[in-house]
Design an enzyme around this catalytic site. Sequence first.
Site, short mmCIF file in Angstrom:
data_model
loop_
_atom_site.label_atom_id
_atom_site.label_comp_id
_atom_site.label_asym_id
_atom_site.label_seq_id
_atom_site.Cartn_x
_atom_site.Cartn_y
_atom_site.Cartn_z
N ALA A 1 19.46 45.86 32.79
CA ALA A 1 18.16 45.17 32.83
C ALA A 1 18.28 43.73 33.32
CB ALA A 1 17.49 45.22 31.45
N HIS B 1 20.70 40.12 39.08
CA HIS B 1 21.95 39.41 39.30
C HIS B 1 21.81 38.31 40.35
CE1 HIS B 1 24.51 42.16 36.98
NE2 HIS B 1 23.72 43.12 37.42
N LYS C 1 31.58 45.14 36.01
CA LYS C 1 31.44 43.76 35.56
C LYS C 1 31.77 43.59 34.08
CE LYS C 1 27.43 43.44 37.92
NZ LYS C 1 27.52 44.18 39.19
N GLU D 1 24.66 51.73 42.93
CA GLU D 1 25.08 51.30 41.59
C GLU D 1 24.69 49.83 41.46
OE1 GLU D 1 29.31 51.13 41.02
OE2 GLU D 1 29.74 50.89 43.13
N CYS E 1 1.75 51.32 16.40
CA CYS E 1 3.18 51.04 16.19
C CYS E 1 3.29 49.74 15.40
CB CYS E 1 3.89 50.91 17.53
SG CYS E 1 5.57 50.27 17.41
#
Lengths: 437, 495
Positions: free
Chosen positions: B46, B49, B252, B339, B403
Site C-alpha cells: 500500500a 514508492h 525490499k 511486481e 460497523c
Amino acid sequence: MEAYDLVVIGAGPAGLAAAVAAYEAGVKKILLIERDREPGGILEQCIHNGFGLFYFGEDLTGPEYAARFIQRVQERGIAIKLNTMVLEVTPDKWIIAVNKADGLLKIKAKAVVLAMGCRERTRGAIFIPGTRPAGVITAGTAQRFVNMEGYLPGKEVVILGSGDIGLIMARRLTLEGAKVKMVLELLPYSSGLTRNIVQCLQDFGIPLLFNHTVVAIHGRQRITGVTIAEVDPATKKPKPGTERLVSCDTLLLSVGLIPENELSRQAGIALDPVTKGPVVDDGMATSVEGIFAGGNVVHVHDLVDNVTREGEIAGRSAARYILNPKPAPSLKINTKAGAGVTYVVPQLIHPQQMAEELVLSFRVNQVFKDQKLVVALATGQGHKILGTKKRMIMVPGEMQEFKVKKEDLWAALGQEDSSSPLELTVSVPEEGEDHDV
Amino acid sequence: MYDVVVIGGGVIGCSIARELSRYALRVCVVEKEADVGCGTSKANSAIIHAGYDAAPGSLKAKLNVEGNPLFTELCQDLAVPFKRTGSIVVALDEKEVADLEALYERGRKNRVPGLRLLDQTALRALEPHISDQAVAALYAETAGIICPFTLTIALAENAYANGVEFFFNAEVKKVYALRPGAPRFLVKTDHLCLETRYIVNAAGVHADNISRLAGGDSFYLTPRRGEYCLLDKDQGSLARTVIFQVPTKMGKGVLVAPTIEGNLLIGPNAHNIEDKEDTGTTAAGLAEIIAGAKRALPSFDAQKTITSFAGLRAVPPQRDFLIYADSKVKGLIHAAGIESPGLTAAPAVAKLVREILAADGLKCKPKRNFNPQRPPVIRFSDLSFEEQSKLVRRDPSYGRIICRCETVTEGEIIAAIRRPLGARDLDGVKRRTRAGMGRCQGGFCSPRVMEILARELKLPLTQVTKQGGSSYLLAGPTKAPEETGKKGATNNGSL
C-alpha cells in the site's frame, strides 16, 4: 442538547441493573443508550438456560433473565434510546450519540455508567494461518445467526476454543442438525464452566481435545477443512508430526472475550493491561471522576448474576455521586494479584467509603486442587492476613470470589498512617510457604 | 466488436481502462473474480514508492519515477485519500551505511527528487520509535501511502463512468486470433464471447497463462508470496513514514508503515511458491515478518494484530516489467510481470500501454466528454458534528451505525452497493466502506451487512457471499417448527 443526571451506556445486564439501582438510590433522570434494536444485550441470543441461579435462585433462559430487568426499567419509566450508537464520551461527561430518529445527539450527564460489554477475539488476534475463506466465524456471531436470525452457519463444524459460548454452540448446532466434529482446546484444561462441558459436549458425544489447536485453514471460497495438531503443553507450540487434516465447512472460534473500551479510552480512563477494562474502585468508579463501569466492560465474567451485581454497585455509586458530588477519599488500598492469580477486581479500595462487605473477584492462572487461598494486607508496618480459605478446586475458567468485611479491613489497618502505601494481595501460595509474618 | 479487451481488473487493468476511457474507443475489462482488485492489488504494501530501488535504465525505474508525481492529481480527481509521508531506509549497523549511499546514488541516476541521507539524530527526530541500532537512513520525501483497493475501485468506477464495460466472474478460457497478422480476436469465458481488435494482458500472476492461451510469447511468472500483519490503530502512530530496511536480492525486505486509515502494516516476506492461487499465510511466515519488522521498530505490540494476509507478486524472468506488443501475435499487448513498484507505476504503465496501442495502429481520438473526476464517497466518521447532523437529517440511514469498530453507517453501505460497479458481497462492502475491517473483524456487523446486501440485491440471505463464487456465508435456515417435533406449530407463533 439534552441533559440527564445519569447516562448508562449499554442496556445489557450490567446497564439495566445500573439504571434500576441508581433509580432506587434516588436518581430519577436517567437515560439508557443501547446500540442494538432491543435491550437485553447478549442475553437476547442466549436462549439456553442456566441464568439467574444465584441472583433469582431460579433457572432462567437469557431472554427471561433480561426481561425481568427490562420490566423493572419500564416500571420505573427510565428512558431508553435504542438503535443508538455512542460515538464519544468526554471526561467532562458529554456524550455524543447518533440514531436515525434523533440524528446527532449531544447529551450532558452528571454521571456516566459504562456498560458496553465485551467482544470476541478473532482469527487475526490468534494468528491462525492459512487461507481466508467464508465459514470462519466467531461463536457469538454464529449464536446470533442461529438464535436470532434463524440461519445455520454451517453443517460440518470444528470448534476451536472451549470457552462457554463455544460449548453452548456445540450443543445448539448439534440440535439444529449440524455435525460438530470436535472441540479443540490449546490448554490442558477448559476455560468454560464444568456444567457446560458435561451438558453440551459429553451428553452429545462431542470429543474435546485438550492441548490441540488449528494450525492451518484450507479452502478458497468456503472453508474445506483445517489442519489440527497437538501442542506441547509447556511451549504451546504445535508438535511436529502430529498434524492431521479434518474436513469441515465451518470453523467456529471461541477463543476469548475482550472488554470493549474504545469509549473508555477516548474519555481518558485508565485501563488495566490484564483485564483490558477500566481500573475501578470498590464502588466501580473509574479513574475519571463521575464515570463508573460495570460488567463485562470491566472484566469478562462467567455468570450474568455477577454482572448484575457489578452493574448495581456502579449504579448506586453513580447515584451517590450525583446526589453528593465529591471525589473519592484519599485513603486507598491497591489490590494485587499474587502468586497463582491473574488479576483482582476492584483494583482499588477506599476503606472510608466502602460498603459493609466487598467482593473481590479474581481468576487463578492454573488449575489448583485443595489449595489454600490467602488474602493479606501489606502496610507500612508489615503484613496481616485478612483471611484464608481452602478450596477443593480452582480453575481459570471459573471466576473466584473472596468477601472482605469492612470491619476486618479496618481491624487490619489499625492505626495506619494513610501516607504509606497499602496493598491487599490475593494469592494461592505454594504448599508449605509460610505466610504468618 | 470492442477496440480493446483488458484482461484483468487489478490496479493495472483498471488504470489502463481508465486511461483508454479518455478516447473514443469501445473498451471492456474482463475479470475472473467477483470484483475489481481481488488479486495482488488487494494484498500489497500500500505504498507509493519514490523510485530509488529499481536498476537505472529499467522500465521499473522509469515508470516508478514517472508514476509517483501523477498521484497528486490522480487522487484529487478520483477522491482517493493519499498522503506523502516520505519513506526511509534504515541502516541497522555501520556496514549498511554504504548500502544507503549506493541507494542514494541509484536514486540520483533514476532522477528521484527529494532524497536525503539522515544521520542518527535526524533519523531519531523523524522516527522517535526507531531501533537504537539504526545509525542512519536514506529519506525520500516523495514516497507516500494509499489504500490500494480504494484506488483500484476508484479507477474502475471512473472508467465505467466514462464508458468502459466491466465483466465479472469471467475467467478467460480461450483466445482465438481470428486473422493472423491483423489485430482481431475472439475472447471466450464460460459465459461470454467477445470480439475485439486488441487485447491488453493485465492478468497479474496469470498473465503468462493468458499469453499462452493467445498463442503469444512464452514467459513464466513466478508467484512470490508476501505475508503481512495489519495492527490495531492504537499502534498506527509508532511509524510516521514508511520504514524500509536495506534491500536484499529477494525484494525490499520487511517494512513497517502507517496505513492511510491509521493502522500499522508490517510485512512482507518473500517466498517463491508453485500455486498461483495460494494466498494462505503460514505460522513461520508470520513469525518471520514480526521478527523482521522488530529489527527496525522494536516497540510495536504484535498481539495487537487484527488480521494477517498474503499476496502474490508476479515476478518476471528478467526482474523488469514486461510491457510491450507481443512479438508473435499482432494486437496482443502485455502489461505483465508487474511486481513492486507496480502500484506506483500503474498510471505511467497505463500511459505507456496506450502509446504502444497507438503505435500498433489503434486510433486514439480524445473524447470531449471525458470526465476525470469521480464523485467523492461520503465517510461519516470523517465529518464534523455539524456535517454529520446535516447528513442524518437529509438521509436518516446515515444515523444507523452498522460497523462499530470503524463507525460505518447504513447509508454508506447502501451507497457502496448502489454505486457504479457497486459491492456485491461482504468483502466488496468491506473494501468500499471499511465495515468489518476493524478490531472485531465483522463479528458484530457482518449479520447486518449481509441483511443490507440481501435487501438491496433482492437476494435470500443464504445467497449472500463473502467474496463471490461459492463463498456462501450461511448453510441454510434453521429447522422449521415441524421438524423440531411440534406438529402443527406455525411460523407466526400461534399454536
